[in-house]
Design a protein around this motif. Sequence first.
Motif, PDB file in Angstrom:
ATOM      1  N   VAL A   1       0.841  -1.202   0.000  1.00  0.00           N
ATOM      2  CA  VAL A   1       0.000   0.000   0.000  1.00  0.00           C
ATOM      3  C   VAL A   1       0.877   1.253   0.000  1.00  0.00           C
ATOM      4  O   VAL A   1       0.648   2.189  -0.765  1.00  0.00           O
ATOM      5  N   TYR A   2       1.907   1.257   0.838  1.00  0.00           N
ATOM      6  CA  TYR A   2       2.791   2.432   0.943  1.00  0.00           C
ATOM      7  C   TYR A   2       3.490   2.718  -0.379  1.00  0.00           C
ATOM      8  O   TYR A   2       3.496   3.851  -0.863  1.00  0.00           O
TER       9      TYR A   2
ATOM     10  N   SER B   1       1.287   3.846  -3.156  1.00  0.00           N
ATOM     11  CA  SER B   1       0.624   5.126  -2.924  1.00  0.00           C
ATOM     12  C   SER B   1       1.239   6.335  -3.622  1.00  0.00           C
ATOM     13  O   SER B   1       0.533   7.308  -3.812  1.00  0.00           O
TER      14      SER B   1
ATOM     15  N   VAL C   1      -0.895   7.873  -5.906  1.00  0.00           N
ATOM     16  CA  VAL C   1      -1.981   8.673  -5.356  1.00  0.00           C
ATOM     17  C   VAL C   1      -1.405  10.003  -4.885  1.00  0.00           C
ATOM     18  O   VAL C   1      -1.646  11.039  -5.470  1.00  0.00           O
TER      19      VAL C   1
ATOM     20  N   ALA D   1      -3.364   6.834   1.321  1.00  0.00           N
ATOM     21  CA  ALA D   1      -2.819   5.503   1.051  1.00  0.00           C
ATOM     22  C   ALA D   1      -1.450   5.324   1.714  1.00  0.00           C
ATOM     23  O   ALA D   1      -1.138   4.259   2.251  1.00  0.00           O
ATOM     24  N   THR D   2      -0.629   6.364   1.679  1.00  0.00           N
ATOM     25  CA  THR D   2       0.678   6.308   2.340  1.00  0.00           C
ATOM     26  C   THR D   2       0.506   6.073   3.835  1.00  0.00           C
ATOM     27  O   THR D   2       1.162   5.203   4.412  1.00  0.00           O
TER      28      THR D   2
ATOM     29  N   GLY E   1      -0.702   2.565   4.554  1.00  0.00           N
ATOM     30  CA  GLY E   1       0.384   1.591   4.476  1.00  0.00           C
ATOM     31  C   GLY E   1       1.225   1.578   5.739  1.00  0.00           C
ATOM     32  O   GLY E   1       1.531   0.517   6.295  1.00  0.00           O
TER      33      GLY E   1
END
Length: 170
Positions: free
Chosen positions: A134-135, A138, A141, A147-148, A151
Motif C-alpha cells: 500500500v505504501y 501510494s 496517489v 494511502a501512504t 500503508g
Amino acid sequence: MFRRLRKNGPIVLVPLAWSFVTAAHLGYVSPRTLLAAHVVMNVVFVVFTAASWSEMRSGVLYAWKLVLLVGFGFTAAGTVALAVAPTATDLVAIMLAAWMLVPAAAFVYTARNVAEAPGVYRAAAALSVLGWAVYFGSPLVSLGGPATIAGLTLVNVGQTAGIANAVVQY
C-alpha cells in the motif's frame, strides 16, 4: 532493571518508531528532528543488540538478531542520507522498505518455529507486506496522502501485534 527494559522495550519502541515515521510523512516532524531520531535509533540498536548478543545465538532469537543487524545497516545509511542530503528520499525509501519487509520475513520464520500463537506472527508478516504494498503503491496517489498513511498504519499494527505477542509469550 536493564534486562526487563530490554525484554519489554520493543513493545513501546516499535509502535513509537512507526508512529514517528507517520508523523514525519504528515509533516509534523522537521528534517532536523528526523535526523536526531535516526541517531537515537542507531544508538538503541547497538546497545540492545550488544546487550542481547549472547541470548540471540540460535533459533527464533537468531532470526531477530539478523533483523537488528540488517536494520541497523539500513538505519545507519538512512541517517547518513538525512545528514548529507535531507531531500534525497530514495535511500530513505529503501530503508523504510527494509524495515517493512525484513521483520516480515522474521515473523514468518517465527510463526514456523513457535508453538504459541503462530497465527499472530503470520498476521504480523502479512500486515507488514500489505503495508509495504500500500505504501509503495501510494505515490501514484500522493505521498503523505491517505494511502501512504494507511500503508504505514498497517505495518505499525502488524509489527506491534507481533512484538507484543512475543513480549507476552516469552
